[in-house]
Scaffold this motif. Structure first.
Motif, mmCIF file in Angstrom:
data_model
loop_
_atom_site.group_PDB
_atom_site.id
_atom_site.type_symbol
_atom_site.label_atom_id
_atom_site.label_comp_id
_atom_site.label_asym_id
_atom_site.label_seq_id
_atom_site.Cartn_x
_atom_site.Cartn_y
_atom_site.Cartn_z
ATOM 1 N N TYR A 17 4.345 11.552 -10.072
ATOM 2 C CA TYR A 17 4.456 10.756 -8.849
ATOM 3 C C TYR A 17 3.088 10.174 -8.486
ATOM 4 N N ALA A 18 2.053 11.029 -8.526
ATOM 5 C CA ALA A 18 0.703 10.574 -8.159
ATOM 6 C C ALA A 18 0.207 9.490 -9.104
ATOM 7 N N ILE A 19 0.400 9.681 -10.409
ATOM 8 C CA ILE A 19 -0.071 8.699 -11.389
ATOM 9 C C ILE A 19 0.648 7.370 -11.224
ATOM 10 N N ASN A 20 1.957 7.418 -11.052
ATOM 11 C CA ASN A 20 2.734 6.183 -10.929
ATOM 12 C C ASN A 20 2.381 5.390 -9.682
ATOM 13 N N TYR A 59 0.859 -1.177 0.000
ATOM 14 C CA TYR A 59 0.000 0.000 0.000
ATOM 15 C C TYR A 59 0.904 1.239 0.000
ATOM 16 N N ALA A 60 0.538 2.250 -0.772
ATOM 17 C CA ALA A 60 1.349 3.463 -0.851
ATOM 18 C C ALA A 60 0.805 4.538 0.088
ATOM 19 N N CYS A 61 1.468 5.691 0.079
ATOM 20 C CA CYS A 61 1.223 6.725 1.086
ATOM 21 C C CYS A 61 0.638 7.984 0.447
ATOM 22 N N MET A 62 -0.571 8.352 0.864
ATOM 23 C CA MET A 62 -1.215 9.554 0.340
ATOM 24 C C MET A 62 -0.512 10.823 0.819
ATOM 25 N N THR A 63 0.106 10.771 1.991
ATOM 26 C CA THR A 63 0.830 11.944 2.480
ATOM 27 C C THR A 63 1.955 12.337 1.532
ATOM 28 N N HIS A 64 2.653 11.345 0.981
ATOM 29 C CA HIS A 64 3.728 11.641 0.036
ATOM 30 C C HIS A 64 3.175 12.267 -1.246
ATOM 31 N N VAL A 65 2.008 11.800 -1.688
ATOM 32 C CA VAL A 65 1.366 12.396 -2.859
ATOM 33 C C VAL A 65 1.007 13.846 -2.571
ATOM 34 N N ARG A 66 0.385 14.069 -1.435
ATOM 35 C CA ARG A 66 -0.034 15.430 -1.066
ATOM 36 C C ARG A 66 1.164 16.370 -0.942
ATOM 37 N N ARG A 67 2.250 15.856 -0.363
ATOM 38 C CA ARG A 67 3.433 16.679 -0.141
ATOM 39 C C ARG A 67 3.974 17.250 -1.441
ATOM 40 N N LYS A 68 3.939 16.442 -2.523
ATOM 41 C CA LYS A 68 4.433 16.921 -3.817
ATOM 42 C C LYS A 68 3.588 18.090 -4.325
#
Length: 280
Positions: free
Chosen positions: A185-188, A103-112
């Motif tokens: 980043y978000a798409i990948n 599972y990936a991290c939404m916080t990292h997506v948001r941070r970008k």
């Protein structure tokens, strides 16, 4: 030397079948030999952190490496789920023959996207939509309510996708910018970022793992470095025991004193001596 006897039992307990883990790494400066010049020097090495929500924690050191071989060796035989950031080594969990679900991290997506907002406000609506996802999952944590929150998140995730996918398609051959890095980043990561809505045990982000690394980050500002590879490995074990004590409401110094007495007294049931199995 005595406390090292607990390391194997702690790993076995943590990596039991069907666990849901949170994983991250951080750095330490470690004193090692530079063989080319025959002198000691300090190099950046990595400590792995593995945590499960039910009050267990393991910080592991394997020659300071965070390579794929270390991950394969550490998670060998484990079946379950792992929440991580986008570090490439964790992508090995996405292989078809893998027994581990990532599972990936939404916080990292948001941070970008937040980083882009400093110079470009085109993504302000995306940041607001991600905030809405966090508001939805912040509802009271009973199972039925949580499942409803997961369902309510799906339309929001769909709207985010509809906004960023056309940008990704139109700029596929463009030179990378901070703006495009956030989209790519978000798409990948999108498929594994959204997986949490299908599992009531999953979390939207990897903040559990991020928080557990804080004591190491604070500690290295005080002691600055580890004097050897062995010292770094011992440090990771001590951190594992102390932080697990805190998570389970135990006083670390009292716990360590009691456990050392039993180990020196030839106690061999090491699992029973772990902080999660000690009565408060």
């Amino acid at each position: 030397e005595e406390l090292c006897k607990l390391d194997s039992s702690l790993r076995t307990l943590l990596l039991s079948e069907d666990r849901f883990l949170f994983c991250d790494e951080t750095t330490e400066q470690v004193k090692v030999v530079n063989r080319s010049i025959g002198k000691m020097e300090y190099r950046k090495k990595y400590i792995w952190g593995i945590r499960i929500p039910i009050l267990r924690l393991l910080l592991a050191y394997d020659n300071g490496s965070r390579s794929g071989k270390v991950a394969e060796r550490f998670f060998n035989g484990f079946t379950g789920s792992v929440t991580t950031d986008s570090y490439n080594v964790y992508k090995l969990f996405e292989r078809k023959d893998s027994s581990i679900t990532r599972y990936a991290c939404m916080t990292h997506v948001r941070r970008k996207f937040v980083e882009v907002l400093q110079n470009d406000d085109r993504f302000s609506e995306i940041v607001n939509l991600i905030s809405e996802l966090y508001w939805v999952i912040g509802l009271p944590d009973s199972f039925l309510i949580r499942r409803g929150a997961m369902t309510a998140s799906i339309p929001v995730l769909g709207e985010i996708w509809q906004r960023i996918k056309p940008i990704f398609d139109e700029t596929r051959n463009h030179a990378s910018t901070l703006f495009l890095k956030a989209v790519r980043y978000a798409i990948n990561e999108w498929e594994v970022v959204c997986c949490y809505v299908h599992n009531g045990r999953a979390e939207i982000d990897n903040n559990e793992a991020e928080r557990m690394m804080k004591p190491i980050c604070l500690g290295r500002k005080n002691y600055l470095f580890c004097g050897s590879e062995k010292a770094a490995k011992n440090t990771s074990l001590i951190y594992s025991l102390i932080e697990t004590c805190k998570m389970n409401g135990l006083r670390p110094v009292k716990y360590l004193a009691n456990v050392l007495r039993q180990l020196i007294g030839s106690e061999t049931d090491y699992t029973s001596l772990l902080p999660v199995n000690i009565t408060k």
